[in-house]
Design a protein around this motif. Structure first.
Motif, PDB file in Angstrom:
ATOM      1  N   MET A  25      17.247 -23.507 -17.225  1.00  0.00           N
ATOM      2  CA  MET A  25      16.218 -23.928 -16.279  1.00  0.00           C
ATOM      3  C   MET A  25      14.949 -23.106 -16.446  1.00  0.00           C
ATOM      4  SD  MET A  25      17.928 -25.149 -12.723  1.00  0.00           S
ATOM      5  CE  MET A  25      16.328 -25.850 -12.307  1.00  0.00           C
ATOM      6  N   GLY A  26      15.103 -21.835 -16.795  1.00  0.00           N
ATOM      7  CA  GLY A  26      13.932 -21.022 -17.052  1.00  0.00           C
ATOM      8  C   GLY A  26      13.077 -21.597 -18.169  1.00  0.00           C
ATOM      9  N   ALA A  27      13.732 -22.155 -19.178  1.00  0.00           N
ATOM     10  CA  ALA A  27      13.009 -22.760 -20.296  1.00  0.00           C
ATOM     11  C   ALA A  27      12.397 -24.105 -19.920  1.00  0.00           C
ATOM     12  CB  ALA A  27      13.947 -22.939 -21.489  1.00  0.00           C
ATOM     13  N   LEU A  28      12.988 -24.798 -18.940  1.00  0.00           N
ATOM     14  CA  LEU A  28      12.527 -26.126 -18.563  1.00  0.00           C
ATOM     15  C   LEU A  28      11.378 -26.114 -17.571  1.00  0.00           C
ATOM     16  CD1 LEU A  28      15.960 -27.996 -18.189  1.00  0.00           C
ATOM     17  CD2 LEU A  28      14.244 -28.336 -19.985  1.00  0.00           C
ATOM     18  N   VAL A  29      11.274 -25.066 -16.750  1.00  0.00           N
ATOM     19  CA  VAL A  29      10.195 -25.049 -15.761  1.00  0.00           C
ATOM     20  C   VAL A  29       8.858 -24.860 -16.464  1.00  0.00           C
ATOM     21  CG1 VAL A  29      11.678 -24.216 -13.905  1.00  0.00           C
ATOM     22  CG2 VAL A  29      10.395 -22.566 -15.294  1.00  0.00           C
ATOM     23  N   ASN A  30       7.800 -25.266 -15.763  1.00  0.00           N
ATOM     24  CA  ASN A  30       6.452 -25.227 -16.329  1.00  0.00           C
ATOM     25  C   ASN A  30       5.557 -24.305 -15.505  1.00  0.00           C
ATOM     26  OD1 ASN A  30       4.144 -25.898 -17.803  1.00  0.00           O
ATOM     27  ND2 ASN A  30       3.688 -27.655 -16.506  1.00  0.00           N
ATOM     28  N   PRO A  31       5.046 -23.217 -16.125  1.00  0.00           N
ATOM     29  CA  PRO A  31       5.328 -22.722 -17.469  1.00  0.00           C
ATOM     30  C   PRO A  31       6.710 -22.077 -17.530  1.00  0.00           C
ATOM     31  CG  PRO A  31       3.925 -21.166 -16.318  1.00  0.00           C
ATOM     32  CD  PRO A  31       4.081 -22.350 -15.406  1.00  0.00           C
ATOM     33  N   GLN A 217      20.146 -25.144  -9.370  1.00  0.00           N
ATOM     34  CA  GLN A 217      18.805 -25.706  -9.217  1.00  0.00           C
ATOM     35  C   GLN A 217      18.059 -25.038  -8.070  1.00  0.00           C
ATOM     36  OE1 GLN A 217      18.734 -29.296  -7.042  1.00  0.00           O
ATOM     37  NE2 GLN A 217      17.010 -30.203  -8.145  1.00  0.00           N
ATOM     38  N   VAL A 218      18.680 -24.971  -6.881  1.00  0.00           N
ATOM     39  CA  VAL A 218      17.971 -24.405  -5.728  1.00  0.00           C
ATOM     40  C   VAL A 218      17.747 -22.903  -5.897  1.00  0.00           C
ATOM     41  CG1 VAL A 218      18.839 -26.210  -4.186  1.00  0.00           C
ATOM     42  CG2 VAL A 218      20.016 -23.993  -4.263  1.00  0.00           C
ATOM     43  N   SER A 219      18.623 -22.238  -6.652  1.00  0.00           N
ATOM     44  CA  SER A 219      18.450 -20.801  -6.881  1.00  0.00           C
ATOM     45  C   SER A 219      17.177 -20.524  -7.681  1.00  0.00           C
ATOM     46  CB  SER A 219      19.661 -20.232  -7.623  1.00  0.00           C
ATOM     47  OG  SER A 219      20.834 -20.348  -6.858  1.00  0.00           O
ATOM     48  N   VAL A 220      16.970 -21.277  -8.753  1.00  0.00           N
ATOM     49  CA  VAL A 220      15.763 -21.096  -9.562  1.00  0.00           C
ATOM     50  C   VAL A 220      14.534 -21.492  -8.769  1.00  0.00           C
ATOM     51  CG1 VAL A 220      14.561 -21.816 -11.669  1.00  0.00           C
ATOM     52  CG2 VAL A 220      17.026 -21.352 -11.725  1.00  0.00           C
ATOM     53  N   TRP A 221      14.618 -22.583  -8.042  1.00  0.00           N
ATOM     54  CA  TRP A 221      13.517 -23.030  -7.185  1.00  0.00           C
ATOM     55  C   TRP A 221      13.128 -21.944  -6.186  1.00  0.00           C
ATOM     56  CZ3 TRP A 221      13.535 -23.822  -1.833  1.00  0.00           C
ATOM     57  CH2 TRP A 221      12.464 -24.542  -1.298  1.00  0.00           C
ATOM     58  N   CYS A 227       8.137 -15.770  -5.545  1.00  0.00           N
ATOM     59  CA  CYS A 227       7.089 -15.020  -6.250  1.00  0.00           C
ATOM     60  C   CYS A 227       5.791 -15.812  -6.373  1.00  0.00           C
ATOM     61  CB  CYS A 227       7.569 -14.540  -7.616  1.00  0.00           C
ATOM     62  SG  CYS A 227       7.919 -15.832  -8.827  1.00  0.00           S
ATOM     63  N   GLY A 228       5.696 -16.947  -5.670  1.00  0.00           N
ATOM     64  CA  GLY A 228       4.455 -17.698  -5.632  1.00  0.00           C
ATOM     65  C   GLY A 228       4.133 -18.447  -6.908  1.00  0.00           C
ATOM     66  N   LYS A 229       5.161 -18.748  -7.713  1.00  0.00           N
ATOM     67  CA  LYS A 229       4.909 -19.415  -8.988  1.00  0.00           C
ATOM     68  C   LYS A 229       5.690 -20.721  -9.118  1.00  0.00           C
ATOM     69  CE  LYS A 229       3.408 -15.273 -11.364  1.00  0.00           C
ATOM     70  NZ  LYS A 229       3.602 -14.338 -12.492  1.00  0.00           N
ATOM     71  N   LEU A 230       5.942 -21.363  -7.993  1.00  0.00           N
ATOM     72  CA  LEU A 230       6.609 -22.656  -7.978  1.00  0.00           C
ATOM     73  C   LEU A 230       5.571 -23.745  -8.178  1.00  0.00           C
ATOM     74  CD1 LEU A 230       9.165 -24.376  -7.435  1.00  0.00           C
ATOM     75  CD2 LEU A 230       8.588 -24.260  -4.997  1.00  0.00           C
ATOM     76  N   ARG A 231       5.792 -24.586  -9.184  1.00  0.00           N
ATOM     77  CA  ARG A 231       4.865 -25.671  -9.482  1.00  0.00           C
ATOM     78  C   ARG A 231       5.591 -27.006  -9.435  1.00  0.00           C
ATOM     79  NH1 ARG A 231       1.438 -24.749 -14.769  1.00  0.00           N
ATOM     80  NH2 ARG A 231       0.259 -26.418 -13.770  1.00  0.00           N
ATOM     81  N   LYS A 232       4.884 -28.004  -8.959  1.00  0.00           N
ATOM     82  CA  LYS A 232       5.420 -29.366  -8.935  1.00  0.00           C
ATOM     83  C   LYS A 232       5.585 -29.868 -10.363  1.00  0.00           C
ATOM     84  CE  LYS A 232       4.331 -33.941  -7.052  1.00  0.00           C
ATOM     85  NZ  LYS A 232       3.344 -34.725  -6.256  1.00  0.00           N
ATOM     86  N   GLN A 233       6.769 -30.453 -10.672  1.00  0.00           N
ATOM     87  CA  GLN A 233       7.001 -30.985 -12.003  1.00  0.00           C
ATOM     88  C   GLN A 233       8.149 -31.983 -11.995  1.00  0.00           C
ATOM     89  OE1 GLN A 233       8.467 -26.969 -13.686  1.00  0.00           O
ATOM     90  NE2 GLN A 233       9.627 -28.510 -14.835  1.00  0.00           N
ATOM     91  N   THR A 234       8.269 -32.746 -13.051  1.00  0.00           N
ATOM     92  CA  THR A 234       9.332 -33.731 -13.183  1.00  0.00           C
ATOM     93  C   THR A 234      10.439 -33.183 -14.074  1.00  0.00           C
ATOM     94  OG1 THR A 234       8.242 -34.761 -15.082  1.00  0.00           O
ATOM     95  CG2 THR A 234       7.701 -35.626 -12.898  1.00  0.00           C
ATOM     96  N   GLY A 235      11.583 -33.867 -14.056  1.00  0.00           N
ATOM     97  CA  GLY A 235      12.681 -33.533 -14.946  1.00  0.00           C
ATOM     98  C   GLY A 235      13.719 -32.598 -14.375  1.00  0.00           C
ATOM     99  N   LEU A 236      13.466 -32.052 -13.174  1.00  0.00           N
ATOM    100  CA  LEU A 236      14.407 -31.125 -12.556  1.00  0.00           C
ATOM    101  C   LEU A 236      14.831 -31.587 -11.160  1.00  0.00           C
ATOM    102  CD1 LEU A 236      12.836 -27.728 -13.678  1.00  0.00           C
ATOM    103  CD2 LEU A 236      14.904 -28.808 -14.562  1.00  0.00           C
ATOM    104  N   GLY A 237      14.694 -32.875 -10.914  1.00  0.00           N
ATOM    105  CA  GLY A 237      15.128 -33.431  -9.640  1.00  0.00           C
ATOM    106  C   GLY A 237      14.010 -33.509  -8.617  1.00  0.00           C
TER     107      GLY A 237
END
Length: 244
Positions: A25-31, A217-221, A227-237
């Motif tokens: 999931m770390g690799a899939l999130v943007n950035p 999923q919710v743990s990574v979210w 840390c204020g670095k959550l970004r809206k993106q597709t592919g992770l539910g």
């Protein structure tokens, strides 16, 4: 303005089961996020209140935090849902307080991440597809009740060890979701961090036609949110498609 620099996030994970979900999931999130994961120890791999209480004890979290100390993390998660909620809200507060004091970064637990994620997607009624034995699954339902989350369906697979849960494949996980897709639930919760899900989040939601929240999923979210670095993106539910 939203912070768009890559996150560096830490996880304390008990034993070995589905820990590969975290770097995935770390690799899939943007950035892409840099993931630091420490395996914590415990006396017994068992979904019992006694074993889970020992697994999530302050002594175990302190041990893990000391191993993680020095890593350039911006937030940290205790990633066992059950070895958090079985201790109740006071126990969870103690877990979070322990990690924040030792690591000097915002901390949370997967159990708390579930409560926040349900609120984030504006769900009111949930179904639970738990791998745990029934008595442990009921404690998760009780935990959610503290946040006025209505559980309309609760199922337990009765699997005793995390090792066995970690061996469930994609077909088995999707079947678990489909079997517990309750008509009156706004979302389905699958709460075990020993269960793989990171690679199949869109397919899980497609299979039941509604949001699915899984433990990893919710743990990574939650770590990104803290840390204020959550970004809206597709592919992770749906959870990651929701505006932070």
């Amino acid at each position: 303005m939203m912070n768009t620099t890559p996150a560096t996030i830490g996880f304390l994970y008990p034993g070995h089961a589905a820990e590969d979900d975290y770097p995935r999931m770390g690799a899939l999130v943007n950035p892409p996020a840099q993931v630091h994961l420490i395996h914590t120890h415990f006396q017994k791999d068992a979904h019992t209140v006694e074993a889970l209480s020992e697994m999530g004890s302050v002594a175990r979290l302190e041990e893990g935090a000391h191993a993680l100390a020095g890593a350039p993390i911006e937030s940290v998660l205790w990633t066992s849902t059950s070895a958090s909620f079985v201790l109740g809200l006071d126990g969870i507060r103690q877990q979070i307080d322990t990690l924040e004091k030792l690591l000097c970064v915002p901390a949370s637990t997967t159990a708390m991440a579930f409560a926040r994620a349900v609120t984030a997607i504006d769900a009111r009624r949930v179904a639970i597809a738990a791998t745990y034995p029934e008595d442990v699954a009921r404690l998760f339902r009780d935990f959610l009740g503290h946040f006025d989350i209505e559980v309309v369906h609760l199922a337990s697979r009765g699997i005793v060890t995390a090792a066995e849960v970690g061996r469930l494949d994609k077909t088995a996980v999707i079947e678990l979701a489909v079997a517990n897709n309750h008509a009156h639930a706004d979302t389905l919760l699958i709460p075990d961090t020993a269960l793989h899900s990171a690679a199949w989040l869109p397919e899980l939601e497609q299979a039941i036609g509604k949001p699915v929240l899984t433990a990893n999923q919710v743990s990574v979210w939650e770590a990104l949110r803290l840390c204020g670095k959550l970004r809206k993106q597709t592919g992770l539910g749906t959870l990651f498609e929701t505006q932070p």
